[in-house]
Design a protein around this motif. Structure first.
Motif, PDB file in Angstrom:
ATOM      1  N   PHE A 379      -2.890  12.042  40.282  1.00  0.00           N
ATOM      2  CA  PHE A 379      -4.338  11.789  40.226  1.00  0.00           C
ATOM      3  C   PHE A 379      -4.650  10.291  40.111  1.00  0.00           C
ATOM      4  O   PHE A 379      -5.755   9.930  39.735  1.00  0.00           O
ATOM      5  CB  PHE A 379      -5.004  12.531  39.064  1.00  0.00           C
ATOM      6  CG  PHE A 379      -4.747  14.006  39.042  1.00  0.00           C
ATOM      7  CD1 PHE A 379      -5.304  14.825  40.013  1.00  0.00           C
ATOM      8  CD2 PHE A 379      -3.951  14.578  38.069  1.00  0.00           C
ATOM      9  CE1 PHE A 379      -5.078  16.200  40.000  1.00  0.00           C
ATOM     10  CE2 PHE A 379      -3.721  15.934  38.040  1.00  0.00           C
ATOM     11  CZ  PHE A 379      -4.279  16.750  39.010  1.00  0.00           C
ATOM     12  N   ASN A 380      -3.653   9.443  40.394  1.00  0.00           N
ATOM     13  CA  ASN A 380      -3.794   7.987  40.236  1.00  0.00           C
ATOM     14  C   ASN A 380      -4.128   7.645  38.778  1.00  0.00           C
ATOM     15  O   ASN A 380      -4.907   6.732  38.495  1.00  0.00           O
ATOM     16  CB  ASN A 380      -4.866   7.430  41.178  1.00  0.00           C
ATOM     17  CG  ASN A 380      -4.812   5.920  41.284  1.00  0.00           C
ATOM     18  OD1 ASN A 380      -3.752   5.303  41.205  1.00  0.00           O
ATOM     19  ND2 ASN A 380      -5.976   5.300  41.464  1.00  0.00           N
ATOM     20  N   LYS A 381      -3.504   8.346  37.842  1.00  0.00           N
ATOM     21  CA  LYS A 381      -3.792   8.104  36.428  1.00  0.00           C
ATOM     22  C   LYS A 381      -3.216   6.794  35.933  1.00  0.00           C
ATOM     23  O   LYS A 381      -3.571   6.338  34.846  1.00  0.00           O
ATOM     24  CB  LYS A 381      -3.265   9.256  35.577  1.00  0.00           C
ATOM     25  CG  LYS A 381      -1.743   9.382  35.571  1.00  0.00           C
ATOM     26  CD  LYS A 381      -1.322  10.502  34.649  1.00  0.00           C
ATOM     27  CE  LYS A 381       0.196  10.639  34.606  1.00  0.00           C
ATOM     28  NZ  LYS A 381       0.610  11.705  33.672  1.00  0.00           N
ATOM     29  N   LEU A 382      -2.338   6.152  36.719  1.00  0.00           N
ATOM     30  CA  LEU A 382      -1.833   4.831  36.365  1.00  0.00           C
ATOM     31  C   LEU A 382      -2.536   3.715  37.129  1.00  0.00           C
ATOM     32  O   LEU A 382      -2.294   2.537  36.845  1.00  0.00           O
ATOM     33  CB  LEU A 382      -0.322   4.752  36.623  1.00  0.00           C
ATOM     34  CG  LEU A 382       0.564   5.709  35.821  1.00  0.00           C
ATOM     35  CD1 LEU A 382       2.025   5.499  36.175  1.00  0.00           C
ATOM     36  CD2 LEU A 382       0.340   5.533  34.333  1.00  0.00           C
ATOM     37  N   GLY A 383      -3.401   4.076  38.077  1.00  0.00           N
ATOM     38  CA  GLY A 383      -4.103   3.060  38.863  1.00  0.00           C
ATOM     39  C   GLY A 383      -3.197   2.293  39.805  1.00  0.00           C
ATOM     40  O   GLY A 383      -3.469   1.122  40.106  1.00  0.00           O
ATOM     41  N   LEU A 384      -2.123   2.923  40.298  1.00  0.00           N
ATOM     42  CA  LEU A 384      -1.191   2.242  41.182  1.00  0.00           C
ATOM     43  C   LEU A 384      -1.626   2.276  42.637  1.00  0.00           C
ATOM     44  O   LEU A 384      -1.046   1.549  43.459  1.00  0.00           O
ATOM     45  CB  LEU A 384       0.211   2.855  41.042  1.00  0.00           C
ATOM     46  CG  LEU A 384       0.861   2.728  39.646  1.00  0.00           C
ATOM     47  CD1 LEU A 384       2.230   3.380  39.639  1.00  0.00           C
ATOM     48  CD2 LEU A 384       0.956   1.270  39.235  1.00  0.00           C
TER      49      LEU A 384
END
Length: 547
Positions: A379-384
């Motif tokens: 879910f792009n929870k690390l913002g990568l």
């Protein structure tokens, strides 16, 4: 003061007490406490006023049953028996007792009688409060003045207000729908950490305090099948045993294990040894804190725990990791697990300042205020993902995981100076230097704090907190808790089992959490794990806080 009266003589009329002859009077005067019938003067000896009796004729006639029994007892006594009227304290109990006691025909002679109080089925006169300067009422308790103060108000000078406690620790979630103040000694807790089952804190004096559920069978804390709230939640606080000579500086909790950092830069771990998360080179469980010997040559300054892995930072900026390694959460470039600390390679030009661990991922805050991340990026929870503002990536550009620490690529996080970040199960949150709060990842339960539960991989700013400067943020499994600069506590996301500290369902926008504090306070630490939250507050006083 006694008045002797020969109530009983050889004549039959004298065998009857004097008050029995006239039912409209009692035997005693209000002022001088002398018998009205046995004294020949019509005026009071002490005040020279007409004599007045204690009771009215109606009240006295109600005692006919008691007087009849007294007359029968008097008739059995010897005719020459003398009786003495005792006047104890003024308007106190008036006792009529014989000078000697004897048993006649198996019955005790009358020993005493209290006139103001009725016995048996007779009605008792109502008591009245007495104030100085007012006449005594019948049934009063003599010379002991009765105070008119309210119940619970202390006598004497007004006591100073009770000072507030040095600090308080609150817990909610896991069945606690409202914040519960945890029991603790009168000490200040400066940092807290929550695990799956653990609740730990560090005091200013360097002691580790733990909050645990009471043993089974002691009442409270037992969740019945099908119940969503604890009936009477209870926790027991205790200090860590065997800590003499050791000063704890920081504590972190994982799933069923705990890591501590001492003031000398030594890391100790205890709890479950599964996945090698204790760092002792084995999978053995340890009940007492044990030094991680592989790090004795380094001065450690911080430790962080995920569900089953650990990150530790040294004073020289060196990073170490151990535990479960699938998904690349250790940042070692592989998915292998390690039961002993391994040094993590750093990105050139980046100096680590703080480490954060999530369920299956990790983050590093560097000195320029940037963030590096590794592990699962679901879910792009690390913002990568490489995204500009409000841009959605195409499927083949989405980053699912990173085996080593990688800079964030999603705007505006890639350009903002971040002061605080935290990782949840499927989402993350960050606070910028300007006090803005951003969230990114899954929004299934509204944990991103937007008006609509949109499905997006782009970071978004939390709505409703624009005018409030945020300083701390923490993420649970599907909820978020944010702390304002003035001690405000907000929560949003999934509300089941008390996750939000309110009796609410899911909340897509931030709402305040009410703490049971009567004095001004500031929040010193907050920690979320799965569905639980642990928060420490300190009372605001004019005295300076010791370092």
């Amino acid at each position: 003061m006694h008045q002797v009266a020969p109530w009983l003589s050889s004549s039959r009329s004298a065998a009857t007490p004097c008050w029995r002859r006239r039912r409209s009077f009692t035997s005693l005067c209000r002022s001088c406490l002398r018998c009205i019938m046995c004294t020949h003067t019509s005026s009071c000896i002490g005040t020279s006023r007409p004599r007045t009796s204690f009771l009215t004729s109606t009240a006295w006639s109600s005692r006919s049953g008691t007087l009849a029994s007294l007359r029968s007892l008097a008739a059995r006594a010897r005719p020459t028996r003398w009786w003495v009227l005792h006047a104890t304290s003024p308007l106190s109990y008036v006792r009529a007792s014989p000078t000697t006691r004897r048993v006649t025909s198996g019955l005790w002679a009358v020993s005493y009688m209290s006139l103001p109080v009725s016995r048996g089925p007779l009605r008792q006169r109502a008591e009245k409060c007495l104030t100085p300067g007012t006449p005594m009422a019948p049934g009063s308790t003599g010379s002991r003045a009765t105070s008119a103060r309210c119940r619970g108000v202390p006598r004497g000078p007004v006591r100073p207000a009770i000072p507030p406690p040095l600090s308080s620790v609150y817990a909610w979630g896991g069945g606690l729908s409202i914040p519960l103040r945890l029991p603790m000694p009168n000490t200040e807790v400066v940092q807290v950490a929550a695990g799956r089952t653990q609740k730990a804190g560090v005091t200013r004096s360097g002691r580790l305090i733990l909050w645990e559920a009471p043993p089974l069978g002691t009442g409270g804390g037992t969740l019945l099948p099908g119940a969503v709230e604890l009936p009477q939640p209870q926790f027991v606080s205790r200090f860590l045993e065997g800590q003499s000579g050791v000063t704890i500086k920081h504590v972190a909790c994982g799933d069923l294990f705990t890591a501590c950092l001492t003031d000398r830069g030594i890391i100790m771990t205890f709890g479950s040894g599964s996945n090698g998360c204790l760092g002792h080179g084995s999978l053995t469980d340890i009940s007492q804190p044990t030094i991680v010997e592989a790090l004795l040559g380094y001065e450690m300054v911080q430790v962080a725990c995920g569900a089953s892995h650990v990150l530790a930072l040294s004073a020289d900026g060196e990073l170490f990791a151990w535990g479960r390694g699938d998904g690349g959460r250790l940042g070692l470039g592989t998915r292998e697990s390690h039961n002993c600390p391994q040094q993590v390679p750093m990105v050139p030009g980046q100096e680590a300042q703080r480490v954060v661990c999530g369920i299956d991922c990790s983050m590093i805050l560097t000195s320029p205020g940037r963030v590096l991340a590794c592990g699962s990026n679901r879910f792009n929870k690390l913002g990568l993902d490489c995204l500009s503002l409000e841009e959605e990536p195409v499927p083949h550009q989405q980053v699912e995981e990173a085996l080593s620490f990688t800079p964030l690529g999603s705007a505006p996080l890639d350009r903002e100076t971040l002061l605080c970040v935290d990782l949840g199960t499927a989402h993350s949150a960050a606070v910028t230097a300007s006090g803005a709060c951003y969230t990114f990842g899954s929004n299934q339960h509204g944990q991103l704090g937007t008006s609509s539960r949109r499905v997006s991989r782009a970071p978004c700013r939390v709505q409703g907190l624009e005018g409030i400067k945020m300083v701390m943020v923490a993420c649970g499994d599907a909820f978020t808790v944010a702390i304002g600069a003035e001690g405000e506590v907000y929560s949003w996301g999934k509300g089941a089992r008390g996750r939000l500290g309110r009796r609410d369902e899911d909340a897509g926008l931030p709402r305040p959490v009410q703490l049971d504090e009567t004095h001004p306070y500031t929040v010193t630490s907050v920690s979320c794990c799965h569905g639980n939250t642990l928060l420490a507050v300190r009372s605001v006083t004019d005295e300076p806080v010791p370092p």
